[in-house]
Design a protein around this motif. Structure first.
Motif, PDB file in Angstrom:
ATOM      1  N   ALA A   1       0.944  -1.315   0.000  1.00 38.69           N
ATOM      2  CA  ALA A   1       0.120  -0.006   0.037  1.00 38.69           C
ATOM      3  C   ALA A   1       0.943   1.176  -0.126  1.00 38.69           C
ATOM      4  CB  ALA A   1      -1.116   0.125   1.313  1.00 38.69           C
ATOM      5  N   LEU A   2       2.038   1.293   0.740  1.00 37.57           N
ATOM      6  CA  LEU A   2       2.846   2.273   0.660  1.00 37.57           C
ATOM      7  C   LEU A   2       3.452   2.593  -0.812  1.00 37.57           C
ATOM      8  CD1 LEU A   2       4.731   1.868   4.174  1.00 37.57           C
ATOM      9  CD2 LEU A   2       2.920   3.851   3.638  1.00 37.57           C
ATOM     10  N   TYR A   3       3.872   1.498  -1.208  1.00 32.76           N
ATOM     11  CA  TYR A   3       4.453   1.876  -2.703  1.00 32.76           C
ATOM     12  C   TYR A   3       3.471   2.141  -3.240  1.00 32.76           C
ATOM     13  CZ  TYR A   3       8.079  -1.557  -1.586  1.00 32.76           C
ATOM     14  OH  TYR A   3       9.647  -2.282  -1.131  1.00 32.76           O
ATOM     15  N   ARG A   4       2.113   1.993  -3.323  1.00 32.08           N
ATOM     16  CA  ARG A   4       1.162   2.400  -4.269  1.00 32.08           C
ATOM     17  C   ARG A   4       0.881   3.944  -4.047  1.00 32.08           C
ATOM     18  NH1 ARG A   4      -0.697  -0.828  -8.048  1.00 32.08           N
ATOM     19  NH2 ARG A   4       0.293  -2.971  -8.000  1.00 32.08           N
ATOM     20  N   GLU A   5       1.215   4.333  -2.839  1.00 27.79           N
ATOM     21  CA  GLU A   5       0.295   5.758  -2.360  1.00 27.79           C
ATOM     22  C   GLU A   5       1.529   6.626  -2.363  1.00 27.79           C
ATOM     23  OE1 GLU A   5      -2.336   6.061   0.921  1.00 27.79           O
ATOM     24  OE2 GLU A   5      -3.669   4.717   0.033  1.00 27.79           O
ATOM     25  N   GLN A   6       2.721   6.294  -1.968  1.00 24.07           N
ATOM     26  CA  GLN A   6       3.747   7.193  -1.509  1.00 24.07           C
ATOM     27  C   GLN A   6       4.882   7.363  -2.540  1.00 24.07           C
ATOM     28  OE1 GLN A   6       4.243   9.235   1.777  1.00 24.07           O
ATOM     29  NE2 GLN A   6       2.028   8.433   1.473  1.00 24.07           N
ATOM     30  N   ILE A   7       4.947   6.421  -3.442  1.00 27.39           N
ATOM     31  CA  ILE A   7       5.952   6.823  -4.566  1.00 27.39           C
ATOM     32  C   ILE A   7       5.505   7.664  -5.757  1.00 27.39           C
ATOM     33  CG2 ILE A   7       7.752   5.731  -5.798  1.00 27.39           C
ATOM     34  CD1 ILE A   7       8.185   5.193  -2.899  1.00 27.39           C
ATOM     35  N   LEU A   8       6.419   8.714  -5.718  1.00 21.64           N
ATOM     36  CA  LEU A   8       5.825   9.450  -7.130  1.00 21.64           C
ATOM     37  C   LEU A   8       6.717   9.332  -8.435  1.00 21.64           C
ATOM     38  CD1 LEU A   8       5.201  12.987  -5.046  1.00 21.64           C
ATOM     39  CD2 LEU A   8       3.568  11.427  -5.901  1.00 21.64           C
ATOM     40  N   GLY A   9       7.898   8.761  -7.990  1.00 18.62           N
ATOM     41  CA  GLY A   9       8.728   8.613  -9.130  1.00 18.62           C
ATOM     42  C   GLY A   9       9.945   7.587  -8.651  1.00 18.62           C
ATOM     43  N   VAL A  10      10.503   6.941  -9.632  1.00 20.26           N
ATOM     44  CA  VAL A  10      11.745   6.306  -9.134  1.00 20.26           C
ATOM     45  C   VAL A  10      12.830   5.829 -10.338  1.00 20.26           C
ATOM     46  CG1 VAL A  10      10.479   3.958 -10.299  1.00 20.26           C
ATOM     47  CG2 VAL A  10      12.065   3.517  -8.149  1.00 20.26           C
ATOM     48  N   TYR A  11      13.922   5.769  -9.805  1.00 12.35           N
ATOM     49  CA  TYR A  11      14.967   5.688 -10.749  1.00 12.35           C
ATOM     50  C   TYR A  11      15.451   4.142 -10.565  1.00 12.35           C
ATOM     51  CZ  TYR A  11      19.635   5.426 -12.722  1.00 12.35           C
ATOM     52  OH  TYR A  11      20.693   4.940 -13.496  1.00 12.35           O
ATOM     53  N   VAL A  12      15.668   3.204 -11.786  1.00  8.75           N
ATOM     54  CA  VAL A  12      15.873   1.913 -11.450  1.00  8.75           C
ATOM     55  C   VAL A  12      17.561   1.711 -12.220  1.00  8.75           C
ATOM     56  CG1 VAL A  12      15.238  -0.538 -12.021  1.00  8.75           C
ATOM     57  CG2 VAL A  12      13.335   1.509 -11.987  1.00  8.75           C
ATOM     58  N   PRO A  13      18.253   1.480 -11.161  1.00 10.60           N
ATOM     59  CA  PRO A  13      19.944   1.626 -11.622  1.00 10.60           C
ATOM     60  C   PRO A  13      20.174   0.267 -12.619  1.00 10.60           C
ATOM     61  CG  PRO A  13      19.486   1.680  -9.444  1.00 10.60           C
ATOM     62  CD  PRO A  13      18.279   1.762  -9.801  1.00 10.60           C
ATOM     63  N   ARG A  14      19.303  -0.788 -12.353  1.00 10.73           N
ATOM     64  CA  ARG A  14      19.595  -1.940 -13.367  1.00 10.73           C
ATOM     65  C   ARG A  14      19.029  -1.688 -14.753  1.00 10.73           C
ATOM     66  NH1 ARG A  14      15.919  -6.517 -10.296  1.00 10.73           N
ATOM     67  NH2 ARG A  14      17.190  -5.472  -8.763  1.00 10.73           N
ATOM     68  N   GLU A  15      18.019  -0.640 -14.873  1.00 13.99           N
ATOM     69  CA  GLU A  15      17.564  -0.455 -16.094  1.00 13.99           C
ATOM     70  C   GLU A  15      18.040   1.120 -16.528  1.00 13.99           C
ATOM     71  OE1 GLU A  15      13.185  -0.074 -15.983  1.00 13.99           O
ATOM     72  OE2 GLU A  15      13.200  -2.043 -15.011  1.00 13.99           O
ATOM     73  N   LYS A  16      18.873   1.855 -15.924  1.00 14.13           N
ATOM     74  CA  LYS A  16      19.376   3.098 -15.954  1.00 14.13           C
ATOM     75  C   LYS A  16      18.334   3.971 -16.619  1.00 14.13           C
ATOM     76  CE  LYS A  16      23.543   1.472 -15.244  1.00 14.13           C
ATOM     77  NZ  LYS A  16      24.036   1.834 -13.916  1.00 14.13           N
ATOM     78  N   THR A  17      17.097   3.753 -15.916  1.00 17.85           N
ATOM     79  CA  THR A  17      15.842   4.370 -16.362  1.00 17.85           C
ATOM     80  C   THR A  17      15.180   5.189 -15.185  1.00 17.85           C
ATOM     81  OG1 THR A  17      15.395   2.899 -18.135  1.00 17.85           O
ATOM     82  CG2 THR A  17      13.695   4.370 -17.639  1.00 17.85           C
ATOM     83  N   LEU A  18      14.656   6.316 -15.219  1.00 19.58           N
ATOM     84  CA  LEU A  18      13.818   6.879 -14.286  1.00 19.58           C
ATOM     85  C   LEU A  18      12.447   6.875 -14.778  1.00 19.58           C
ATOM     86  CD1 LEU A  18      12.911   9.970 -14.641  1.00 19.58           C
ATOM     87  CD2 LEU A  18      15.504  10.405 -14.541  1.00 19.58           C
TER      88      LEU A  18
END
Length: 363
Positions: A67-84
């Motif tokens: 639930a926290l992942y779904r409500e609190q995260i507005l953006g994410v950078y994924v190092p393994r994908e080198k993508t934000l």
């Protein structure tokens, strides 16, 4: 390019970025969060939190985290994908989404300069050190997003961004205090830590911290201890519950954890006791529906340890209706606490009966 200029890290090539809808972002973050999660480890964490009264007995850790992942995260950078990824409808970014993008671009720049997967991988077996490294990473991004916003947003846009980031959250309201504060620690306390480094030496001082990362939550809370390279004292949990118990969880127990443990006694007591922290470890075992816990805490001085030793039975009385049942023994609502204090060390055991709790506090 604006973020790279503010942060002082080279851009060199374009940052791979995607705008995604709120649902798609939530799915992405959830996927990342649970991909490498072992269900047995999640259950062990849940049992430990409940045994230490850092969460209620009906805790559903997986559901809360989801639930926290779904409500609190507005953006994410994924190092393994080198993508934000930034959660935003197509078209122009809102002021809040701009700030989120600046934050995630900072992570992309950090990754290119310092290799975030390596940094976090180096401390994956030490939870407190992992919290410290994450606090450096997120604190840097918080400071950079603030500096970018001051340089590139109007006062009205900054106010709108702040309002967007302050939206209420049902999931957050249902989250136990320990988990909620653990979620915010890297941003709030990490932000203060990095701001201190920046004030004293600019971003070169922050870069130096990536090359010599902090190792404890104590260093994040007290930057002077980071500068002095004051790490955690080596301690070992010597107690064990006996035959028939299966090893469950094994963690470092840092200043952040100690303050959260004693918060039920008030902010002053929790802060005072935690400030004397010098090291800590905790272990747990499982047997059917029962959980056993052993912990050892090290302190800076005999006096600091004495304060913790005084607080421990008061803590157990407050959280478990613990009543004295002998020297260093309290009988609680669902287990027994045995604690032993000697010099700068405090040991305690939580077990379903007195004999087990005594073995856990041994050593």
């Amino acid at each position: 390019a604006e973020v790279a200029d503010v942060r002082g890290l080279p851009l060199r090539r374009a940052v791979r970025a995607r705008l995604v809808g709120a649902g798609a972002l939530a799915d992405k973050v959830s996927e990342l969060g649970f991909d490498d999660t072992d269900p047995e480890e999640l259950e062990a964490d849940e049992r430990l939190l409940v045994a230490l009264r850092l969460a209620p007995a009906d805790l559903d850790l997986a559901a809360i985290v989801e639930a926290l992942y779904r409500e609190q995260i507005l953006g994410v950078y994924v190092p393994r994908e080198k993508t934000l990824y930034v959660g935003s409808p197509p078209g122009a970014l809102s002021p809040a989404a701009e700030v989120t993008a600046a934050h995630e671009v900072t992570h992309a720049l950090q990754d290119r300069a310092f290799d975030l997967e390596r940094l976090r991988g180096d401390v994956e077996d030490d939870v407190d050190a992992g919290l410290a490294v994450l606090s450096l990473i997120e604190g840097d991004a918080v400071l950079t997003q603030q500096l970018w916003s001051q340089a590139h947003q109007t006062a009205a846009e900054r106010a709108a961004a702040q309002a967007g980031a302050s939206a209420s959250s049902d999931a957050l309201a249902r989250t136990p205090r320990y988990l909620r504060n653990g979620l915010f620690f890297p941003y709030a306390q990490g932000g203060r830590f990095v701001a201190t480094l920046y004030r004293d030496g600019g971003f070169p001082a922050v870069d130096d911290a990536f090359r010599r990362p902090p190792t404890t939550s104590e260093q994040i809370l007290h930057p002077e201890k980071y500068r002095a390279a004051e790490g955690a004292a080596a301690v070992r949990v010597a107690g064990a519950p006996g035959a028939g118990w299966k090893p469950s969880a094994r963690y470092a127990f840092g200043e952040f954890d100690l303050a959260e443990l004693f918060i039920v006694l008030g902010d002053d007591t929790a802060t005072t006791v935690a400030a004397g922290w010098d090291g800590g470890r905790v272990r747990s075992w499982a047997r059917r529906n029962a959980t056993a816990v052993a912990a050892v805490l090290a302190f800076d001085s005999d006096g600091d340890a004495a304060e913790a030793c005084d607080a421990l039975p008061r803590w157990y009385g407050a959280v478990a209706d613990g009543a004295p049942a002998g020297q260093g023994v309290l009988d609680g609502d669902r287990d027994v606490l045995v604690y032993r204090c000697a010099g700068r060390r405090v040991r305690f055991g939580l077990g379903p009966d007195l004999a087990t709790a005594r073995r856990l506090a041994g050593g």
